[in-house]
Scaffold this active site. Structure first.
Site, PDB file in Angstrom:
ATOM      1  N   ARG A  63     -30.352 -56.595  12.791  1.00 50.93           N
ATOM      2  CA  ARG A  63     -31.208 -55.672  11.933  1.00 50.93           C
ATOM      3  C   ARG A  63     -30.712 -56.080  10.936  1.00 50.93           C
ATOM      4  O   ARG A  63     -32.500 -56.090  10.349  1.00 50.93           O
ATOM      5  CB  ARG A  63     -31.368 -54.283  12.528  1.00 50.93           C
ATOM      6  CG  ARG A  63     -32.475 -53.212  12.253  1.00 50.93           C
ATOM      7  CD  ARG A  63     -32.757 -52.274  12.608  1.00 50.93           C
ATOM      8  NE  ARG A  63     -33.396 -50.876  12.396  1.00 50.93           N
ATOM      9  CZ  ARG A  63     -33.406 -50.411  13.161  1.00 50.93           C
ATOM     10  NH1 ARG A  63     -32.320 -49.493  13.435  1.00 50.93           N
ATOM     11  NH2 ARG A  63     -34.541 -49.135  12.538  1.00 50.93           N
ATOM     12  N   ASN A  94     -24.025 -43.064   9.942  1.00 56.19           N
ATOM     13  CA  ASN A  94     -24.917 -43.134  11.734  1.00 56.19           C
ATOM     14  C   ASN A  94     -25.093 -44.912  11.319  1.00 56.19           C
ATOM     15  O   ASN A  94     -25.033 -45.408  12.123  1.00 56.19           O
ATOM     16  CB  ASN A  94     -25.950 -42.178  12.426  1.00 56.19           C
ATOM     17  CG  ASN A  94     -27.164 -42.455  11.888  1.00 56.19           C
ATOM     18  OD1 ASN A  94     -27.157 -41.983  10.196  1.00 56.19           O
ATOM     19  ND2 ASN A  94     -28.028 -42.146  11.945  1.00 56.19           N
ATOM     20  N   ASP A 128     -29.013 -32.544   5.252  1.00 54.87           N
ATOM     21  CA  ASP A 128     -29.482 -31.079   3.521  1.00 54.87           C
ATOM     22  C   ASP A 128     -28.727 -31.217   2.108  1.00 54.87           C
ATOM     23  O   ASP A 128     -29.822 -30.771   1.625  1.00 54.87           O
ATOM     24  CB  ASP A 128     -28.539 -29.315   4.453  1.00 54.87           C
ATOM     25  CG  ASP A 128     -29.596 -29.070   5.227  1.00 54.87           C
ATOM     26  OD1 ASP A 128     -30.659 -29.609   6.230  1.00 54.87           O
ATOM     27  OD2 ASP A 128     -29.422 -28.182   5.427  1.00 54.87           O
ATOM     28  N   THR A 129     -28.067 -32.016   2.297  1.00 56.75           N
ATOM     29  CA  THR A 129     -27.386 -32.194   1.298  1.00 56.75           C
ATOM     30  C   THR A 129     -28.721 -33.208   0.555  1.00 56.75           C
ATOM     31  O   THR A 129     -28.541 -32.408  -0.932  1.00 56.75           O
ATOM     32  CB  THR A 129     -26.270 -33.719   1.249  1.00 56.75           C
ATOM     33  OG1 THR A 129     -25.734 -32.794   2.852  1.00 56.75           O
ATOM     34  CG2 THR A 129     -25.484 -33.733  -0.036  1.00 56.75           C
ATOM     35  N   GLU A 143     -35.209 -38.704   3.307  1.00 57.25           N
ATOM     36  CA  GLU A 143     -34.976 -39.404   4.998  1.00 57.25           C
ATOM     37  C   GLU A 143     -33.808 -37.989   5.346  1.00 57.25           C
ATOM     38  O   GLU A 143     -32.972 -38.596   4.711  1.00 57.25           O
ATOM     39  CB  GLU A 143     -35.228 -40.448   4.993  1.00 57.25           C
ATOM     40  CG  GLU A 143     -36.015 -41.642   4.673  1.00 57.25           C
ATOM     41  CD  GLU A 143     -37.593 -41.060   5.371  1.00 57.25           C
ATOM     42  OE1 GLU A 143     -37.555 -40.209   6.268  1.00 57.25           O
ATOM     43  OE2 GLU A 143     -38.277 -41.453   5.073  1.00 57.25           O
ATOM     44  N   ARG A 199     -28.692 -39.493  15.722  1.00 52.21           N
ATOM     45  CA  ARG A 199     -29.971 -40.415  14.677  1.00 52.21           C
ATOM     46  C   ARG A 199     -30.988 -39.214  15.234  1.00 52.21           C
ATOM     47  O   ARG A 199     -31.533 -38.706  15.511  1.00 52.21           O
ATOM     48  CB  ARG A 199     -30.721 -41.376  16.385  1.00 52.21           C
ATOM     49  CG  ARG A 199     -30.312 -42.524  16.501  1.00 52.21           C
ATOM     50  CD  ARG A 199     -30.117 -43.443  17.431  1.00 52.21           C
ATOM     51  NE  ARG A 199     -31.441 -44.222  16.884  1.00 52.21           N
ATOM     52  CZ  ARG A 199     -32.573 -43.361  18.082  1.00 52.21           C
ATOM     53  NH1 ARG A 199     -32.980 -42.537  18.989  1.00 52.21           N
ATOM     54  NH2 ARG A 199     -33.939 -44.118  17.982  1.00 52.21           N
ATOM     55  N   CYS A 200     -31.354 -39.744  13.516  1.00 48.70           N
ATOM     56  CA  CYS A 200     -32.247 -38.332  13.079  1.00 48.70           C
ATOM     57  C   CYS A 200     -33.500 -38.420  13.459  1.00 48.70           C
ATOM     58  O   CYS A 200     -33.931 -37.608  14.025  1.00 48.70           O
ATOM     59  CB  CYS A 200     -32.421 -38.526  11.516  1.00 48.70           C
ATOM     60  SG  CYS A 200     -33.404 -39.923  11.375  1.00 48.70           S
ATOM     61  N   ARG A 252     -37.411 -45.695  13.930  1.00 53.41           N
ATOM     62  CA  ARG A 252     -37.764 -45.488  12.706  1.00 53.41           C
ATOM     63  C   ARG A 252     -38.215 -47.218  12.657  1.00 53.41           C
ATOM     64  O   ARG A 252     -39.442 -47.303  11.508  1.00 53.41           O
ATOM     65  CB  ARG A 252     -36.548 -46.096  11.749  1.00 53.41           C
ATOM     66  CG  ARG A 252     -36.622 -46.005  10.438  1.00 53.41           C
ATOM     67  CD  ARG A 252     -35.580 -45.891   9.323  1.00 53.41           C
ATOM     68  NE  ARG A 252     -33.993 -45.913  10.486  1.00 53.41           N
ATOM     69  CZ  ARG A 252     -33.497 -47.128   9.816  1.00 53.41           C
ATOM     70  NH1 ARG A 252     -33.489 -48.076   8.906  1.00 53.41           N
ATOM     71  NH2 ARG A 252     -32.322 -47.343  10.656  1.00 53.41           N
TER      72      ARG A 252
HETATM   73  N1  LIG Z   1     -33.799 -38.847   8.548  1.00 53.81           N
HETATM   74  C1  LIG Z   1     -32.665 -39.467   8.389  1.00 53.81           C
HETATM   75  O1  LIG Z   1     -32.673 -41.093   8.514  1.00 53.81           O
HETATM   76  C2  LIG Z   1     -31.075 -39.208   9.096  1.00 53.81           C
HETATM   77  C3  LIG Z   1     -30.856 -37.809   8.616  1.00 53.81           C
HETATM   78  N2  LIG Z   1     -29.459 -37.776   9.013  1.00 53.81           N
HETATM   79  C4  LIG Z   1     -28.865 -36.162   9.071  1.00 53.81           C
HETATM   80  O2  LIG Z   1     -27.969 -35.590   8.393  1.00 53.81           O
HETATM   81  C5  LIG Z   1     -27.148 -35.352   8.609  1.00 53.81           C
HETATM   82  C6  LIG Z   1     -25.702 -35.171   8.830  1.00 53.81           C
HETATM   83  O3  LIG Z   1     -25.326 -36.484   8.329  1.00 53.81           O
HETATM   84  P1  LIG Z   1     -24.367 -36.632   7.139  1.00 53.81           P
HETATM   85  O4  LIG Z   1     -24.212 -38.298   7.228  1.00 53.81           O
HETATM   86  O5  LIG Z   1     -22.991 -36.468   7.515  1.00 53.81           O
HETATM   87  O6  LIG Z   1     -25.397 -36.394   6.310  1.00 53.81           O
HETATM   88  P2  LIG Z   1     -24.343 -36.038   5.060  1.00 53.81           P
HETATM   89  O7  LIG Z   1     -26.164 -35.556   3.686  1.00 53.81           O
HETATM   90  O8  LIG Z   1     -23.742 -35.100   4.693  1.00 53.81           O
HETATM   91  O9  LIG Z   1     -24.365 -37.507   3.683  1.00 53.81           O
HETATM   92  C7  LIG Z   1     -24.811 -38.334   3.969  1.00 53.81           C
HETATM   93  C8  LIG Z   1     -24.813 -39.245   2.062  1.00 53.81           C
HETATM   94  O10 LIG Z   1     -24.546 -38.249   1.623  1.00 53.81           O
HETATM   95  C9  LIG Z   1     -23.099 -38.470   0.847  1.00 53.81           C
HETATM   96  N3  LIG Z   1     -22.689 -36.823   0.013  1.00 53.81           N
HETATM   97  C10 LIG Z   1     -22.868 -35.526   0.725  1.00 53.81           C
HETATM   98  N4  LIG Z   1     -22.381 -35.182  -0.184  1.00 53.81           N
HETATM   99  C11 LIG Z   1     -23.342 -35.101  -0.930  1.00 53.81           C
HETATM  100  C12 LIG Z   1     -23.675 -34.512  -2.856  1.00 53.81           C
HETATM  101  N5  LIG Z   1     -23.267 -33.892  -2.952  1.00 53.81           N
HETATM  102  N6  LIG Z   1     -24.541 -36.159  -3.494  1.00 53.81           N
HETATM  103  C13 LIG Z   1     -24.747 -36.714  -3.186  1.00 53.81           C
HETATM  104  N7  LIG Z   1     -24.280 -37.673  -1.990  1.00 53.81           N
HETATM  105  C14 LIG Z   1     -23.725 -36.736  -1.263  1.00 53.81           C
HETATM  106  C15 LIG Z   1     -22.317 -38.288   1.684  1.00 53.81           C
HETATM  107  O11 LIG Z   1     -21.649 -39.123   1.539  1.00 53.81           O
HETATM  108  P3  LIG Z   1     -20.020 -38.362   2.187  1.00 53.81           P
HETATM  109  O12 LIG Z   1     -19.925 -39.215   3.325  1.00 53.81           O
HETATM  110  O13 LIG Z   1     -18.630 -39.321   1.158  1.00 53.81           O
HETATM  111  O14 LIG Z   1     -19.979 -37.730   2.744  1.00 53.81           O
HETATM  112  C16 LIG Z   1     -23.223 -39.348   2.823  1.00 53.81           C
HETATM  113  O15 LIG Z   1     -22.854 -41.112   2.273  1.00 53.81           O
HETATM  114  C17 LIG Z   1     -28.114 -34.605  10.872  1.00 53.81           C
HETATM  115  O16 LIG Z   1     -27.232 -33.794  10.956  1.00 53.81           O
HETATM  116  C18 LIG Z   1     -28.764 -35.453   9.823  1.00 53.81           C
HETATM  117  O17 LIG Z   1     -29.464 -34.140   9.935  1.00 53.81           O
HETATM  118  C19 LIG Z   1     -28.795 -38.417   9.369  1.00 53.81           C
HETATM  119  C20 LIG Z   1     -29.381 -39.386   9.272  1.00 53.81           C
HETATM  120  C21 LIG Z   1     -29.833 -40.376   9.033  1.00 53.81           C
HETATM  121  O1  LIG Z   2     -31.023 -42.035  10.012  1.00 51.67           O
HETATM  122  C1  LIG Z   2     -30.935 -42.856  11.505  1.00 51.67           C
HETATM  123  O2  LIG Z   2     -30.705 -42.006  12.735  1.00 51.67           O
HETATM  124  C2  LIG Z   2     -32.294 -43.518  11.476  1.00 51.67           C
HETATM  125  O3  LIG Z   2     -33.438 -43.932  10.583  1.00 51.67           O
HETATM  126  C3  LIG Z   2     -33.021 -43.815  12.973  1.00 51.67           C
HETATM  127  O4  LIG Z   2     -33.471 -44.979  13.390  1.00 51.67           O
HETATM  128  P1  LIG Z   2     -33.367 -45.637  14.688  1.00 51.67           P
HETATM  129  O5  LIG Z   2     -34.595 -44.906  15.244  1.00 51.67           O
HETATM  130  O6  LIG Z   2     -33.912 -47.254  14.249  1.00 51.67           O
HETATM  131  O7  LIG Z   2     -32.406 -44.896  15.266  1.00 51.67           O
END
Ligand SMILES: NC(=O)C1=CN([C@@H]2O[C@H](COP(=O)(O)OP(=O)(O)OC[C@H]3O[C@@H](n4cnc5c(N)ncnc54)[C@H](OP(=O)(O)O)[C@@H]3O)[C@@H](O)[C@H]2O)C=CC1
Ligand SMILES: O=C(O)[C@H](O)COP(=O)(O)O
Length: 460
Positions: A80, A133, A211-212, A228, A261-262, A415
């Site tokens: 992909r 993810n 939430d970061t 996102e 997955r979000c 997505r």
């Molecule tokens: N909308 C979407 O497409 C998605 C949403 N999510 C949401 O994210 C949540 C958890 O996923 P997760 O990946 O752990 O999310 P995080 O927000 O914890 O991490 C996402 C990225 O941000 C980095 N990061 C962490 N802290 C900071 C900071 N202070 N400044 C800049 N970058 C930072 C992380 O690095 P490091 O790994 O080093 O901490 C990682 O690369 C899920 O519960 C979901 O809600 C997740 C995936 C997709």
């Molecule tokens: O970060 C995620 O979880 C995605 O952006 C979702 O992608 P997908 O719908 O292709 O799994």
């Protein structure tokens, strides 16, 4: 052609092997590619004709080991990502080749004395921060539009997923990208995140995560943001729905990659009159999900960290205490949580509102569709949602009423395809992704206005 001594290991018969995971291997394609000697114009060497799968496998295996993505899904993520880069290269050429020519006399009261030429220019440095993810695909979905638009890019991969991302970056390196166009810095977000996001040379941040992202948005200066974030995607099932179709989508949407997955289905809102039949169908399908290690391509694999597993367990225990119906026994071994459907979930349960990011799915029974829409809109998230009904007129009305960035009719949230717009309302994000939107977001408009001393149409 034969090799002797220390080099014998790199040849099989007359054909050179390929190198993967520290080993010299023979391709499963059974084919080879001849290399013609320019002088003799005869075949000098033969090398393995590697299959696409073999090319993808080195990166895909990292995904299996680093983030426990099932083997097949890991390979899909890599394919992909390649497709996304290819599409982005084409779309970039289309979008960036366009400009605008405006004349001043088309606006009331103006004469034809000004010619305006507009074009798109890069922003400068884009900072890309993807989540665990999709450490490859959500990196590429930021890298490709940034680069095609002429920016340079700094990637901060998720710690869990960094090795997969590094392999992907090496592919850009091998493709011959000029020095400095891509940088990839690894380290914990909590330690280097602020330094990166608030760095004065950064002109744009494209972030996917939790939430970061909200915290980053509050800290950074005046630069474009693409965020996102989380979602609590609701799946509304009406009485006339194709319940078999709905059940399949609930299981696929709720449990693929163990719900991490979000866009996962994170709450089912079903009309009471069809709830029993739906729950039965979903349960039958949940019973068929395989649970185990990602290497075995199981459907449900360990969630990414122990703290994630503990968080999910906290939601499950809260629902238990408040009287939810457990359709399966709750079972956990380490980070591996068996798929669980929770029926009769009520509004006071945390799982009705919070995203587990795990293989646990709540069902709320509703007595009218307004109740379902209300629940969806009362969430602080607004990523995607879906509706199952055979009545397209009703589906359109409900879609318009749902406060989410996308509504899917008769399918689970998703997505892709990656050229579709992808955006969240409320706490689910800022801006819109998707190839075209990302390219536009990572450029600025620049105008040059030619001013004439006299209106141009007065001559002659
Ligand atoms: N909308 C979407 O497409 C998605 C949403 N999510 C949401 O994210 C949540 C958890 O996923 P997760 O990946 O752990 O999310 P995080 O927000 O914890 O991490 C996402 C990225 O941000 C980095 N990061 C962490 N802290 C900071 C900071 N202070 N400044 C800049 N970058 C930072 C992380 O690095 P490091 O790994 O080093 O901490 C990682 O690369 C899920 O519960 C979901 O809600 C997740 C995936 C997709
Ligand atoms: O970060 C995620 O979880 C995605 O952006 C979702 O992608 P997908 O719908 O292709 O799994």
């Amino acid at each position: 052609m034969g090799e002797n001594g220390v080099f014998a290991a790199i040849v099989a018969g007359d054909t050179f092997k390929y190198y993967s995971e520290g080993e010299w291997r023979v391709s499963s394609s059974g084919k080879s590619v001849p290399i013609i000697n320019p002088t003799t114009r005869k075949t000098q060497f033969e090398v393995q004709a590697c299959t696409q799968e073999e090319v993808n496998k080195p990166i895909a295996e990292c995904l299996v080991k680093e983030i426990a993505k099932p083997a097949k899904d890991a390979a899909t993520e890599i394919v992909r990502s390649g497709d996304l880069v290819a599409y982005c290269a084409e779309e970039g050429v289309r979008i960036l080749g366009e400009g605008k020519f405006l004349m001043s006399d088309s606006f009331p009261g103006n004469e034809r004395t000004k010619y305006c030429l507009t074009s798109k220019i890069p922003l400068g440095v884009v900072l890309a921060i993807p989540p665990f993810n999709y450490p490859v695909n959500l990196a590429v979905s930021k890298i490709a539009p940034a680069l095609i638009a002429g920016n340079s890019l700094v990637l901060k991969p998720p710690t869990q997923g960094a090795v997969s991302a590094l392999h992907m970056v090496h592919c850009f390196h091998l493709a011959g990208f000029p020095k400095g166009v891509i940088s990839c810095v690894t380290g914990k977000g909590s330690e280097i995140g602020d330094f990166l996001t608030m760095h004065p040379i950064v002109n744009c941040i494209s972030f996917t995560g939790g939430d970061t992202g909200i915290a980053i948005s509050k800290k950074v200066s005046m630069i474009p943001l693409q965020m996102e974030l989380g979602g609590k995607d609701a799946c509304i099932i009406l009485e006339d729905a194709d319940l078999e179709l709905a059940a399949s989508n609930i299981v696929k949407g709720g449990f693929s990659y163990s719900g991490q997955r979000c866009t996962a289905v994170k709450v089912v809102l079903v009309m009471e009159s069809v709830a029993d039949i739906l729950v039965k169908k979903v349960n039958e399908k949940v019973g068929k999900l395989t649970v185990g290690p990602p290497e075995n391509d199981c459907d449900i694999t360990p969630v990414v960290t122990e703290s994630s597993a503990n968080f999910i367990e906290g939601l499950v225990m809260d629902a238990k205490k408040k009287g939810a119906t457990f359709c399966q026994e709750y079972k956990r071994e380490g980070n591996l949580i068996w798929p669980l459907l929770l029926d009769n979930v009520k509004q006071d349960m945390r799982i009705a509102w919070e995203e587990p990011f795990g293989p646990v799915l709540p069902i709320i029974r509703i007595s009218n569709v307004e109740e379902g829409i209300h629940h969806c809109n009362a969430s602080n998230f607004g990523l995607q949602g879906c509706i199952f009904t055979k009545d397209i007129n009703k589906a359109m009305l409900i879609s318009d009423a749902m406060e989410t960035g996308t509504v899917q009719i008769n399918s689970a949230p998703a997505r892709g395809p990656d050229h579709f717009p992808f955006q969240g309302l409320k706490d689910s994000g800022i801006g819109s992704q998707g190839v075209t939107n990302s390219i536009n977001m990572m450029t600025k408009i620049k105008s040059t206005v030619i001013n004439l001393p006299t209106p141009s149409y007065t001559m002659g």
